[in-house]
Write a protein that holds these residues in place. Structure first.
Motif, PDB file in Angstrom:
ATOM      1  N   CYS A  41       0.836  -1.202   0.000  1.00 41.74           N
ATOM      2  CA  CYS A  41       0.000   0.000   0.000  1.00 41.74           C
ATOM      3  C   CYS A  41       0.870   1.251   0.000  1.00 41.74           C
ATOM      4  O   CYS A  41       1.924   1.307   0.646  1.00 41.74           O
ATOM      5  CB  CYS A  41      -0.913   0.013   1.230  1.00 41.74           C
ATOM      6  SG  CYS A  41      -2.192  -1.249   1.182  1.00 41.74           S
ATOM      7  N   LYS A  94       0.589   5.849  -0.622  1.00 43.11           N
ATOM      8  CA  LYS A  94      -0.286   6.992  -0.379  1.00 43.11           C
ATOM      9  C   LYS A  94      -1.348   7.142  -1.460  1.00 43.11           C
ATOM     10  O   LYS A  94      -2.376   7.782  -1.230  1.00 43.11           O
ATOM     11  CB  LYS A  94       0.528   8.268  -0.266  1.00 43.11           C
ATOM     12  CG  LYS A  94       1.414   8.323   0.985  1.00 43.11           C
ATOM     13  CD  LYS A  94       2.175   9.644   1.067  1.00 43.11           C
ATOM     14  CE  LYS A  94       3.023   9.700   2.327  1.00 43.11           C
ATOM     15  NZ  LYS A  94       3.772  10.980   2.438  1.00 43.11           N
ATOM     16  N   TYR A 107      -5.089   5.451  -0.698  1.00 44.85           N
ATOM     17  CA  TYR A 107      -6.121   5.948   0.209  1.00 44.85           C
ATOM     18  C   TYR A 107      -6.372   7.425  -0.069  1.00 44.85           C
ATOM     19  O   TYR A 107      -5.588   8.094  -0.746  1.00 44.85           O
ATOM     20  CB  TYR A 107      -5.750   5.730   1.670  1.00 44.85           C
ATOM     21  CG  TYR A 107      -4.500   6.459   2.129  1.00 44.85           C
ATOM     22  CD1 TYR A 107      -4.564   7.805   2.521  1.00 44.85           C
ATOM     23  CD2 TYR A 107      -3.271   5.807   2.196  1.00 44.85           C
ATOM     24  CE1 TYR A 107      -3.427   8.477   2.947  1.00 44.85           C
ATOM     25  CE2 TYR A 107      -2.133   6.465   2.627  1.00 44.85           C
ATOM     26  CZ  TYR A 107      -2.217   7.805   2.993  1.00 44.85           C
ATOM     27  OH  TYR A 107      -1.099   8.463   3.412  1.00 44.85           O
ATOM     28  N   GLN A 146      -8.505  11.133   1.700  1.00 45.72           N
ATOM     29  CA  GLN A 146      -9.083  11.709   2.909  1.00 45.72           C
ATOM     30  C   GLN A 146     -10.448  12.298   2.595  1.00 45.72           C
ATOM     31  O   GLN A 146     -10.719  12.738   1.473  1.00 45.72           O
ATOM     32  CB  GLN A 146      -8.175  12.796   3.469  1.00 45.72           C
ATOM     33  CG  GLN A 146      -8.207  14.109   2.695  1.00 45.72           C
ATOM     34  CD  GLN A 146      -7.462  15.219   3.420  1.00 45.72           C
ATOM     35  OE1 GLN A 146      -6.477  14.965   4.087  1.00 45.72           O
ATOM     36  NE2 GLN A 146      -7.959  16.437   3.285  1.00 45.72           N
ATOM     37  N   TYR A 203      -9.541   8.915   6.770  1.00 39.46           N
ATOM     38  CA  TYR A 203      -8.885   8.361   5.583  1.00 39.46           C
ATOM     39  C   TYR A 203      -9.503   7.005   5.278  1.00 39.46           C
ATOM     40  O   TYR A 203      -9.786   6.215   6.185  1.00 39.46           O
ATOM     41  CB  TYR A 203      -7.382   8.239   5.818  1.00 39.46           C
ATOM     42  CG  TYR A 203      -6.712   9.580   6.057  1.00 39.46           C
ATOM     43  CD1 TYR A 203      -6.190  10.312   5.005  1.00 39.46           C
ATOM     44  CD2 TYR A 203      -6.631  10.104   7.354  1.00 39.46           C
ATOM     45  CE1 TYR A 203      -5.590  11.550   5.229  1.00 39.46           C
ATOM     46  CE2 TYR A 203      -6.027  11.332   7.581  1.00 39.46           C
ATOM     47  CZ  TYR A 203      -5.510  12.052   6.513  1.00 39.46           C
ATOM     48  OH  TYR A 203      -4.933  13.274   6.733  1.00 39.46           O
ATOM     49  N   ARG A 204      -9.683   6.750   3.980  1.00 38.44           N
ATOM     50  CA  ARG A 204     -10.284   5.497   3.559  1.00 38.44           C
ATOM     51  C   ARG A 204      -9.478   4.925   2.401  1.00 38.44           C
ATOM     52  O   ARG A 204      -8.887   5.658   1.612  1.00 38.44           O
ATOM     53  CB  ARG A 204     -11.734   5.697   3.129  1.00 38.44           C
ATOM     54  CG  ARG A 204     -12.662   6.140   4.245  1.00 38.44           C
ATOM     55  CD  ARG A 204     -14.088   6.297   3.731  1.00 38.44           C
ATOM     56  NE  ARG A 204     -14.989   6.742   4.801  1.00 38.44           N
ATOM     57  CZ  ARG A 204     -16.273   7.013   4.617  1.00 38.44           C
ATOM     58  NH1 ARG A 204     -16.816   6.878   3.403  1.00 38.44           N
ATOM     59  NH2 ARG A 204     -17.022   7.404   5.636  1.00 38.44           N
ATOM     60  N   TRP A 205      -9.474   3.550   2.361  1.00 39.67           N
ATOM     61  CA  TRP A 205      -8.814   2.887   1.250  1.00 39.67           C
ATOM     62  C   TRP A 205      -9.646   3.023  -0.020  1.00 39.67           C
ATOM     63  O   TRP A 205     -10.881   3.051   0.015  1.00 39.67           O
ATOM     64  CB  TRP A 205      -8.624   1.395   1.550  1.00 39.67           C
ATOM     65  CG  TRP A 205      -7.681   1.110   2.681  1.00 39.67           C
ATOM     66  CD1 TRP A 205      -7.999   0.586   3.897  1.00 39.67           C
ATOM     67  CD2 TRP A 205      -6.273   1.331   2.689  1.00 39.67           C
ATOM     68  NE1 TRP A 205      -6.903   0.459   4.695  1.00 39.67           N
ATOM     69  CE2 TRP A 205      -5.793   0.914   3.966  1.00 39.67           C
ATOM     70  CE3 TRP A 205      -5.356   1.849   1.777  1.00 39.67           C
ATOM     71  CZ2 TRP A 205      -4.467   0.986   4.334  1.00 39.67           C
ATOM     72  CZ3 TRP A 205      -4.030   1.909   2.139  1.00 39.67           C
ATOM     73  CH2 TRP A 205      -3.578   1.489   3.398  1.00 39.67           C
ATOM     74  N   GLN A 230      -9.879  -2.568  -2.431  1.00 47.67           N
ATOM     75  CA  GLN A 230      -8.506  -2.471  -1.963  1.00 47.67           C
ATOM     76  C   GLN A 230      -7.687  -3.624  -2.541  1.00 47.67           C
ATOM     77  O   GLN A 230      -8.022  -4.796  -2.363  1.00 47.67           O
ATOM     78  CB  GLN A 230      -8.456  -2.510  -0.436  1.00 47.67           C
ATOM     79  CG  GLN A 230      -7.052  -2.361   0.128  1.00 47.67           C
ATOM     80  CD  GLN A 230      -7.033  -2.431   1.639  1.00 47.67           C
ATOM     81  OE1 GLN A 230      -8.088  -2.441   2.282  1.00 47.67           O
ATOM     82  NE2 GLN A 230      -5.838  -2.511   2.230  1.00 47.67           N
ATOM     83  N   THR A 243       0.280   2.729   5.921  1.00 46.80           N
ATOM     84  CA  THR A 243      -0.959   2.453   6.659  1.00 46.80           C
ATOM     85  C   THR A 243      -1.836   3.688   6.637  1.00 46.80           C
ATOM     86  O   THR A 243      -1.376   4.792   6.334  1.00 46.80           O
ATOM     87  CB  THR A 243      -0.641   2.058   8.101  1.00 46.80           C
ATOM     88  OG1 THR A 243       0.069   3.137   8.730  1.00 46.80           O
ATOM     89  CG2 THR A 243       0.208   0.780   8.147  1.00 46.80           C
ATOM     90  N   LEU A 244      -3.098   3.488   6.944  1.00 49.96           N
ATOM     91  CA  LEU A 244      -4.008   4.632   6.978  1.00 49.96           C
ATOM     92  C   LEU A 244      -3.590   5.590   8.083  1.00 49.96           C
ATOM     93  O   LEU A 244      -3.376   5.180   9.232  1.00 49.96           O
ATOM     94  CB  LEU A 244      -5.438   4.173   7.219  1.00 49.96           C
ATOM     95  CG  LEU A 244      -6.188   3.558   6.035  1.00 49.96           C
ATOM     96  CD1 LEU A 244      -7.596   3.140   6.473  1.00 49.96           C
ATOM     97  CD2 LEU A 244      -6.269   4.544   4.881  1.00 49.96           C
TER      98      LEU A 244
END
Length: 999
Positions: free
Chosen positions: A313, A315, A318, A320, A335-337, A341, A352-353
């Motif tokens: 993963c 930036k 995901y 915002q 924040y969301r994937w 995903q 990570t988120l």
């Protein structure tokens, strides 16, 4: 007839044997060494099935020809004709058949039967450029075909023989009007089938949408052509045409079933199509089912041919969002994937988120909205307004809401907007959000790969025109303004596009590279439904996809005025738009302005130019030799012009030139040599019904039907002066000339004058050949209110009218030789119109009279034009006049006779007196001589002349002076005899008198 059938069968058998024994060492034929084909149908509708070897002379013992099925035989969908048994058989699982149709949906390579032909039929002035098109072709891209991007003419060709009438359909993307795209059909004689324009020229598409085009086919041979040609006239490289899913109906049968392409499957026998594999599954060629991927480490988008490794993963995976305002009026960043995903979190180097932000007060609602009890922003009811903070209020009496959109807070995406991600390859970008809201701005998303288009769209169903707007040329119905900035560490570009009435999308403006925070405004001069689109593309991303976040565009605010479904942030007084009537604002009639809260009509020969100016200043006087129309919305010329200087008055009537004048200049050539022309249409006076019209015959077919119903020409620019780009049919192999890129050069008439400057627009007589004509040139000045990126004050046009008696009434239009495009700076256009109709009207000073000879006592007076004639119309020549007169011959003869008689009379009198004087002198001499001889004078016995003495003297005179008797003497003698008087004579004797002799 039967013998003929046996003859055909025997010929086919003989051909089979000849082919079979054409090589050394043939072996007995097996089913893999040959295939079956039908002969052509004879006049009875019969045919034969014959075996054709795979290679010449490879085997012996081919099956003998047998009578085939009837020519009208066909198989159903999901079946194919098994030639061995000549029966229809169901397709096996993993394959499909259309029965009487053919489908091409696998474009890993160009399928058999298709060919791509590149030509360059117009080499221009630079020689033979045909070799530059050798690499131009249609390129297979797996799931679709992609056309060329250059100026070469490339045709994709497929020939099919139909046993019955059928059709062809295909899906396509056609996003760029600079690339011409046509589809046409020819028969086996290379004659083009009759097609309407909307079937031949493909409609433009937008936003990555696939359109479907269907055309009916006739039975027999049909040769299908998909032809593209780019026209690069000062434009960038064009976007290609994409083609997929070609489906042909009308064949009698399918000789085999088609295997499903990778990523699809058909589970049951007798299928007519293949289905795409679900997400996280894959399939190979001819699959009857899909295989699941190991979702722990692998993934597969829908319709995948293979599984792909899940990347760590980053930036870009995901985004915002701001949570909706809660009941406490708080929000926070979360924040969301990106769904679905596909990245892995629990691997080395994975992002990570980020944690959610702190709860903070919600930003105010956008102007025109209010915060209701549900903690969401709702639009104010009609007739009310709000600044986004306070509750909605009603507009005071004498005012009305100023409706529109004002987006400056971006907690959620407004309902009138949508966002998407588009890539021509239909990659994983399709499921991503192209733009993300970020509180005080909205910004472009991370995207999925290089060349993704991140799309933000705003739809406006129409505009509510200002109450003082009349719909005339140049009227502002609304405007869109937005504030943005671009931050680019790699190559990136932002396009601002507009689609009016869902016709075609065109680029209004574009920006490349980093840009500081700035504003842009576009004015709408047409009341129509419009979609505004912002498309951001990273054309050359850095190697590390994590740096995509550094290539971003931010839009801080978007405002649209006069939107019909808009909301109001303020109220505007009726004084600016209309007169108050109770609690309402009543619009003023067209051509009226507000004065002391009342609608007042503009004075004669003025037009309304401002919708926000109070008083008569809103009405601007029309220019020289122009007047306003009935609605006072614009000025036009009545085609009459007067000029006075140095006691000389000239009057012009240009009504003969009032119709539209046309100029086709060129040819010009693009950088690759494509020939094109500029077509100018000029409406000199601009009366209603006689305005110039320029029409595109290619790029606006999508709205042709709706515009025909409305009685409007398709994609027509109707104005005073317009321009189109014309590609001749002979230049690129098209079957008709192409007209495109029609624009308005002038929609406002400023005036006509012999001066060189009017309202800031300057004529350039030095650009044209000088003339010795004493009649002054008249300059017509025009302006376009539409602002362009290169002409921030709009375009200007000067049409110079020059009197030329040698030209026809319609005359000839020319452009400056040093500026063949009509303009030297791109903003001011110059034209010279030479015509006999441009000459002043004739007056009495333009002709003179000629008096004819006097014949028969009559004399004619004629009137003729003074040459060279430099006038037209006006007064006519007076009629011929006839006057009584004395003939010149009679007077001459009479004068000559009188002169001759007078001369003779004078001569006779002179001679008479001379003779008389001589006689008296003679007598006196005799008397003197006689007296001298006698030494004394004789006595004066008598002084009278004796009878007969006179005659004697005359005789003596005659003896002395002449021997002939003159006419005068004879007359005198006759007169003497007639005299009855008697005289007393006394003779003077002299002894010497008889002896005198005079010599």
């Amino acid at each position: 007839m039967a013998s003929r059938s046996w003859f055909i069968a025997g010929s086919a058998l003989l051909l089979s044997f000849r082919l079979a024994f054409g090589s050394k060492g043939p072996h007995p034929c097996t089913e893999t060494d040959y295939y079956y084909e039908y002969t052509e149908c004879d006049s009875t509708g019969s045919r034969w099935r014959v075996a054709i070897p795979q290679s010449h002379g490879s085997c012996i013992g081919l099956p003998e020809p047998v009578r085939g099925t009837e020519c009208t035989f066909s198989c159903e969908v999901g079946e194919f004709l098994e030639m061995s048994a000549q029966e229809c058989t169901q397709c096996a699982a993993g394959t499909y058949s259309l029965g009487s149709g053919i489908r091409f949906d696998d474009w890993e390579t160009i399928p058999s039967g298709f060919s791509s032909l590149a030509t360059y039929l117009d080499n221009g002035p630079h020689g033979d450029d045909s070799t530059t098109c050798n690499s131009s072709t249609w390129f297979p891209q797996g799931s679709y075909l992609e056309s060329n991007r250059d100026e070469c003419t490339v045709s994709l060709i497929y020939a099919v023989h139909l046993k019955k009438p059928g059709s062809v359909s295909f899906d396509y993307q056609y996003p760029d009007g600079n690339l011409f795209f046509e589809f046409f059909i020819q028969n086996d004689q290379c004659q083009e089938m009759d097609q309407t324009a909307d079937k031949k020229w493909l409609k433009l598409t937008s936003h990555g949408e696939w359109a479907t085009h269907t055309v009916n086919l006739k039975s027999g041979t049909n040769i299908l052509y998909w032809r593209t040609a780019g026209i690069l006239i000062g434009a960038k490289v064009v976007k290609p045409v994409l083609l997929k899913n070609v489906h042909i109906e009308g064949v009698a049968y399918a000789s085999e079933c088609f295997p499903c392409k990778p990523g699809t499957f058909s589970q049951t026998p007798g299928s007519s199509s293949c289905q795409p594999c679900p997400r996280d599954t894959h399939s190979g060629h001819g699959a009857s089912s899909c295989t699941h991927c190991n979702t722990t480490t692998l993934y597969a988008p829908e319709g995948s041919a293979e599984c792909k490794a899940r990347p760590p993963c980053s930036k870009k995976d995901y985004f915002q969002i701001h949570t909706p305002c809660d009941l406490e009026g708080k929000t926070q960043v979360t924040y969301r994937w990106v769904e679905p995903q596909i990245c892995l979190v629990d691997v080395v180097g994975a992002e990570t988120l980020p944690p959610s932000g702190e709860r903070e007060p919600c930003p105010p609602c956008n102007p025109g909205f209010y915060n209701n009890d549900t903690a969401t922003c709702s639009p104010c009811p009609p007739g009310t307004f709000s600044d986004g903070v306070k509750a909605c209020e009603s507009c005071p009496a004498g005012t009305e809401p100023a409706v529109g959109y004002q987006y400056k807070w971006w907690n959620v995406l407004p309902a009138s907007m949508k966002t998407s991600c588009f890539n021509v390859g239909n990659s994983k970008c399709d499921g991503m959000n192209g733009w993300e809201v970020a509180g005080d701005h909205i910004r472009s998303g991370a995207g999925g790969s290089d060349n993704d288009y991140l799309i933000l769209n705003l739809h406006v169903p129409g505009f509510k025109p200002p109450t003082s707007a009349t719909g005339g040329a140049g009227t502002e119905f609304g405007r869109i303004s937005f504030e943005f900035e671009m931050v680019c560490s790699a190559d990136c570009e932002l396009y601002f596009m507009m689609d009016v009435n869902r016709k075609s999308t065109r680029v209004v403006a574009s920006w490349e590279g980093s840009k500081v925070r700035q504003s842009y405004t576009h004015i709408m001069t047409k009341n129509a439904s419009v979609s505004y689109t912002w498309a951001f593309q990273r054309t050359n991303q850095a190697s590390d996809v994590r740096q995509n976040v550094n290539n971003v565009v931010r839009i801080y605010s978007i405002s649209v005025s006069n939107a019909v479904d808009g909301v109001s942030s303020e109220c505007q007084t009726c004084a600016l738009l209309s007169q108050p009537s109770g609690s309402l604002c009543v619009p003023c009639p067209p051509g009226h302005y507000i004065h002391t809260s009342q609608c007042t009509e503009c004075p004669p020969n003025t037009h309304l130019t401002s919708h926000s100016t109070l008083g008569p200043e809103a009405c601007k006087p029309c220019g020289p030799s122009s007047k306003s129309n009935k609605e006072h919305s614009r000025c036009y010329s009545d085609c009459v012009f007067s000029y006075s200087e140095n006691n000389v008055s000239l009057s012009y009537d240009y009504s003969s030139l009032g119709s539209v004048g046309t100029l086709m200049n060129g040819p010009s050539f693009t950088t690759k040599g494509t020939k094109y022309y500029h077509l100018f249409n000029i409406s000199l006076c601009g009366e209603e019904g006689r305005r110039a019209v320029c029409t595109d015959n290619v790029t606006d077919l999508s709205s042709a039907d709706s515009q025909k119903e409305a009685g409007e020409p398709a994609n027509a620019v109707e104005t005073l002066i317009c321009q189109s780009t014309i590609i001749p049919s002979s230049g690129r192999g098209f079957h008709t000339a192409l007209s495109s890129q029609s624009i308005s050069l002038a929609d406002t008439f400023l005036g006509a004058t012999v001066a060189l400057t009017l309202d800031g627009v300057k004529a350039r007589p030095d650009l044209f050949p000088q003339t010795t004509n004493k009649v002054p040139d008249v300059n017509f000045f025009y302006r376009s209110l539409e602002v362009t990126s290169s002409c921030d004050k709009g375009r200007n046009v000067v049409v110079t009218l020059r009197c030329n008696p040698d030209r026809s009434t319609q005359g000839e239009l020319t452009v400056p030789s040093q500026c063949p495009a009509g303009t030297c700076d791109g903003c001011t256009f110059h034209f010279l119109w030479e015509s006999s109709g441009a000459c002043p009207q004739c007056t009495s000073t333009n002709y003179h009279q000629i008096e004819g000879a006097c014949k028969g006592g009559l004399q004619d007076t004629l009137y003729v034009w003074t040459e060279p004639k430099r006038c037209v119309g006006g007064v006519s020549l007076p009629e011929k006049k006839t006057w009584p007169c004395e003939s010149m011959d009679f007077l001459v003869k009479m004068g000559a006779t009188i002169g001759a008689f007078t001369a003779a009379l004078l001569f006779s009198i002179t001679c008479y007196f001379w003779k008389k004087n001589k006689r008296l002198e003679f007598k006196y001499s005799k008397l003197v001589m006689s007296s001298n001889k006698e030494c004394e004078l004789p006595g004066a016995d008598s002084c009278a002349v004796m009878e007969g003495e006179e005659n004697e003297g005359e005789m003596e005179d005659e003896v002395i002076y002449s021997k002939k008797t003159s006419l005068i003497r004879k007359l005198k003698a006759i007169a003497s005899r007639g005299n009855g008087r008697s005289y007393e004579n006394v003779q003077l004797n002299s002894s010497q008198s008889n002896g005198l002799v005079w010599g």
